[in-house]
Design a protein around this motif. Structure first.
Motif, PDB file in Angstrom:
ATOM      1  N   ASP A 124       0.830  -1.208   0.000  1.00  8.30           N
ATOM      2  CA  ASP A 124       0.000   0.000   0.000  1.00  8.30           C
ATOM      3  C   ASP A 124       0.864   1.257   0.000  1.00  8.30           C
ATOM      4  O   ASP A 124       0.578   2.217  -0.723  1.00  8.30           O
ATOM      5  CB  ASP A 124      -0.917   0.015   1.239  1.00  8.30           C
ATOM      6  CG  ASP A 124      -1.978  -1.074   1.192  1.00  8.30           C
ATOM      7  OD1 ASP A 124      -2.269  -1.578   0.083  1.00  8.30           O
ATOM      8  OD2 ASP A 124      -2.496  -1.413   2.264  1.00  8.30           O
ATOM      9  N   GLU A 159       1.072   4.252  -2.877  1.00 12.36           N
ATOM     10  CA  GLU A 159       0.921   5.680  -2.571  1.00 12.36           C
ATOM     11  C   GLU A 159       2.166   6.458  -2.972  1.00 12.36           C
ATOM     12  O   GLU A 159       2.075   7.578  -3.487  1.00 12.36           O
ATOM     13  CB  GLU A 159       0.650   5.853  -1.082  1.00 12.36           C
ATOM     14  CG  GLU A 159      -0.687   5.278  -0.617  1.00 12.36           C
ATOM     15  CD  GLU A 159      -0.821   5.195   0.888  1.00 12.36           C
ATOM     16  OE1 GLU A 159      -1.872   4.712   1.353  1.00 12.36           O
ATOM     17  OE2 GLU A 159       0.116   5.621   1.604  1.00 12.36           O
ATOM     18  N   ASP A 187       2.188   7.208  -6.592  1.00 11.82           N
ATOM     19  CA  ASP A 187       1.244   8.296  -6.890  1.00 11.82           C
ATOM     20  C   ASP A 187       1.857   9.655  -6.562  1.00 11.82           C
ATOM     21  O   ASP A 187       1.704  10.617  -7.326  1.00 11.82           O
ATOM     22  CB  ASP A 187      -0.045   8.113  -6.093  1.00 11.82           C
ATOM     23  CG  ASP A 187      -0.859   6.909  -6.553  1.00 11.82           C
ATOM     24  OD1 ASP A 187      -0.615   6.420  -7.676  1.00 11.82           O
ATOM     25  OD2 ASP A 187      -1.733   6.464  -5.784  1.00 11.82           O
ATOM     26  N   GLY A 246      -2.716   9.624   1.399  1.00  9.65           N
ATOM     27  CA  GLY A 246      -2.596   8.210   1.680  1.00  9.65           C
ATOM     28  C   GLY A 246      -2.419   7.943   3.159  1.00  9.65           C
ATOM     29  O   GLY A 246      -2.197   8.868   3.954  1.00  9.65           O
ATOM     30  N   SER A 289       1.717  10.958   1.797  1.00  7.00           N
ATOM     31  CA  SER A 289       0.819  11.985   1.269  1.00  7.00           C
ATOM     32  C   SER A 289       1.634  13.151   0.739  1.00  7.00           C
ATOM     33  O   SER A 289       2.789  13.360   1.128  1.00  7.00           O
ATOM     34  CB  SER A 289      -0.142  12.488   2.357  1.00  7.00           C
ATOM     35  OG  SER A 289      -0.981  11.460   2.816  1.00  7.00           O
TER      36      SER A 289
END
Length: 312
Positions: free
Chosen positions: A127, A131, A134, A152, A156
């Motif tokens: 996960d 993230e 991204d 996330g 983030s």
């Protein structure tokens, strides 16, 4: 038989030991002189016997002219993706577009935690990597004038300004073995970068390719959008051996061509820190493999594929 049609790449996988830093740099220069396409270095920031990989990549970029460079693979738990994105883009700009990004979810968690990283379960690692990809792609996308908004659980980037964009479309090549990581590779990555030593053989390549292809289709991508790379070890010997890549150059040529034409691999990254092996691979083996693969693709009527546009 699987052949994704990519151009063939050949590279070196160099141990970044700090005890002989000039030898490490020299192996990258040997790789370039031999005509290899890539020089790569493992990334273990918790390993005190190693040079810091990103510092090393920057130094090698300044000491070479043509060869492409990559971490193999960058340790995401200790390299926050927003900072890594800007480091990659900066070095790509400084080197004239010669950087690619091998990326991993992390291993050796005791060492990561000792360096201040957060210990994750395997599922959390997947996960977090998703993230992280991204975040990296959002920061590189300067065609969008809005601020980055990636939220996330692990990584983030909210309100960050975009840029700089790399000098060329940097490939994100994921080191993956388990089903969830393979599905992530098919959905989001530009390449799959396992090590042959961690696989049982070509059958594992076929199984991994199938998972990646299924995930690519599910994400609306062409499977050929994902380049298949492979870290390989081996040795040169005057006599043919039973083991893969253990014998004379002509045996290497036959076996590497088979991995390309029958199992989809289009980039072979050779470990071992042996300058003689790197020279033979670059000057003798790589040209011969390219010739064999080109001839067979012509016979099959297979057109070459550009992985950067395969999904369009």
């Amino acid at each position: 038989m699987t052949d994704y049609g990519h151009d063939l790449l050949f590279g070196s996988f160099i141990t970044p030991t700090h005890a002989a830093p000039e030898r490490v740099v020299g192996l990258a220069q040997v790789s370039e002189r031999a005509g290899l396409d890539l020089a790569t270095f493992q990334d273990h920031p918790y390993q005190p016997s190693f040079l810091d990989t990103w510092t090393l990549l920057s130094w090698v970029a300044a000491r070479t002219e043509r060869i492409r460079l990559a971490p193999n693979v960058a340790n995401l738990p200790l390299r926050p993706p927003a900072v890594l994105a800007r480091a990659v883009a900066s070095l790509d700009l400084l080197s004239g577009g010669r950087v690619e990004l091998g990326l991993g979810s992390g291993a050796f968690w005791d060492g990561i935690e000792a360096m201040g990283g957060t210990r994750l379960t395997p599922g959390q690692g997947v996960d977090a990597l998703s993230e992280g990809i991204d975040v990296i792609r959002a920061l590189w996308d300067t065609t969008d004038r809005s601020r980055v908004d990636v939220r996330g659980r692990h990584w983030s980037a909210v309100g960050a300004k975009r840029g700089p964009a790399p000098a060329h479309p940097v490939g994100i090549w994921v080191g993956a073995y388990k089903p969830r990581m393979l599905r992530l590779t098919g959905a989001k990555a530009d390449g799959w970068l396992p090590s042959l030593s961690y696989l049982s053989g070509p059958a594992d390549l076929d199984a991994g390719n199938a998972r990646i292809d299924d995930a690519a289709h599910a994400a609306g991508r062409a499977p050929a959008a994902v380049r298949r790379l492979l870290n390989v070890g081996g040795r040169l010997d005057a006599r043919r051996g039973d083991a893969l890549l253990s014998g004379p150059p002509e045996q290497w040529v036959e076996q590497l061509a088979a991995l390309a034409l029958d199992h989809g691999t289009s980039a072979f990254i050779v470990s071992g820190d042996d300058p003689t092996l790197l020279a033979v691979v670059g000057q003798e083996i790589a040209p011969a493999v390219r010739e064999v693969v080109a001839a067979e693709r012509a016979r099959r009527g297979t057109a070459p594929v550009d992985p950067t546009t395969a999904g369009e």
